[in-house]
Design a protein around this motif. Structure first.
Motif, short mmCIF file in Angstrom:
data_model
loop_
_atom_site.label_atom_id
_atom_site.label_comp_id
_atom_site.label_asym_id
_atom_site.label_seq_id
_atom_site.Cartn_x
_atom_site.Cartn_y
_atom_site.Cartn_z
N LEU A 15 1.19 -1.65 0.08
CA LEU A 15 -0.05 -0.27 -0.41
C LEU A 15 0.99 1.56 -0.21
O LEU A 15 0.53 2.71 -0.88
CB LEU A 15 -1.17 -0.21 1.04
N ALA A 16 1.63 1.18 0.30
CA ALA A 16 3.09 2.56 1.13
C ALA A 16 3.57 2.91 -0.19
O ALA A 16 3.65 3.91 -0.89
CB ALA A 16 4.08 2.04 1.99
N GLY A 20 2.90 5.29 -2.42
CA GLY A 20 3.71 6.73 -3.02
C GLY A 20 4.06 6.93 -4.55
O GLY A 20 4.61 7.64 -4.84
N VAL A 21 4.15 6.12 -5.40
CA VAL A 21 4.40 6.42 -7.00
C VAL A 21 3.14 6.81 -7.90
O VAL A 21 3.00 7.97 -8.56
CB VAL A 21 3.69 4.71 -7.56
N ALA A 22 1.79 7.11 -6.79
CA ALA A 22 1.11 7.77 -6.75
C ALA A 22 1.03 9.60 -6.84
O ALA A 22 0.56 9.93 -7.58
CB ALA A 22 -0.46 7.10 -6.74
N GLU A 23 2.01 9.38 -5.44
CA GLU A 23 2.10 10.68 -5.62
C GLU A 23 2.97 11.36 -6.47
O GLU A 23 3.25 12.60 -7.01
CB GLU A 23 3.54 10.61 -4.48
N MET A 24 3.45 10.73 -6.92
CA MET A 24 4.58 11.20 -8.24
C MET A 24 3.88 11.56 -9.70
O MET A 24 4.48 12.61 -9.93
CB MET A 24 4.94 10.14 -9.21
N PHE A 25 2.38 11.22 -9.11
CA PHE A 25 1.28 11.77 -10.92
C PHE A 25 0.48 13.08 -10.18
O PHE A 25 0.57 14.09 -10.42
CB PHE A 25 0.45 10.24 -11.13
N SER A 26 0.56 12.82 -8.89
CA SER A 26 -0.36 13.71 -8.05
C SER A 26 0.01 15.27 -7.21
O SER A 26 -0.20 16.26 -7.56
CB SER A 26 -1.37 13.64 -7.22
N VAL A 30 -0.38 14.74 -0.45
CA VAL A 30 -1.11 14.15 0.32
C VAL A 30 -0.45 12.67 0.30
O VAL A 30 -0.73 12.07 1.37
CB VAL A 30 -2.64 14.16 0.17
N LEU A 31 -0.82 12.32 -1.10
CA LEU A 31 -0.54 10.65 -0.78
C LEU A 31 0.50 9.76 -0.04
O LEU A 31 0.48 8.81 0.51
CB LEU A 31 -0.92 10.60 -2.41
#
Length: 153
Positions: A15-16, A20-26, A30-31
């Motif tokens: 999950l972490a 972390g990967v999703a944060e690179m796009f947003s 927050v993520l």
């Protein structure tokens, strides 16, 4: 389902990583804070705590990161240097008098490579060519100046 319960630390780690990967796009910070909470949940799972405690620790760490860490980081990333444009950037700068300035007659100063019309900030002063002055205000196309080193009483 039994595998997940037996290997909860790996689920928290997964999950972490996904967060972390999703944060690179947003890129809104927050993520990544929630990902830190997932790492806290993983650490609790490695210590052998029950799932409810893991979830509480993960949620608490996420909320703490969002409340305490994100605001100063976001402010630092989204803020920038103050940008002064136009004549406002000349206020506070030093200039050289090129034509006599009195309270009754405007003169000229050279500041930033340009010649400006200038008047004394204190109308009782007379400023002579070659004198160093500081620009205290600009109104229209006239700079209001005061000699450098003169202290008002």
């Amino acid at each position: 389902m039994d595998w997940i319960l037996d290997n909860l630390w790996q689920a928290w780690l997964g999950l972490a990583i996904v967060l972390g990967v999703a944060e690179m796009f947003s890129l809104d910070l927050v993520l990544i804070m929630v990902a830190v909470g997932a790492v806290a949940g993983m650490t609790t799972a490695l210590l052998g705590a029950p799932f409810v405690l893991q979830a509480v620790v993960a949620a608490g760490a996420s909320v703490a990161m969002l409340a305490l860490v994100r605001p100063p980081i976001a402010k630092r990333f989204h803020g920038g240097p103050e940008l002064s444009l136009g004549h406002g950037k000349l206020v506070g700068q030093r200039a050289i008098v090129t034509q006599t300035i009195t309270g009754l007659e405007v003169g000229r100063i050279k500041i930033g490579g340009e010649i400006w019309t200038a008047a004394p900030y204190d109308e009782h002063l007379t400023l002579v060519p070659g004198q160093s002055v500081e620009v205290l205000a600009i109104k229209g196309a006239t700079a209001y100046v005061h000699p450098v080193g003169v202290i008002e009483s």
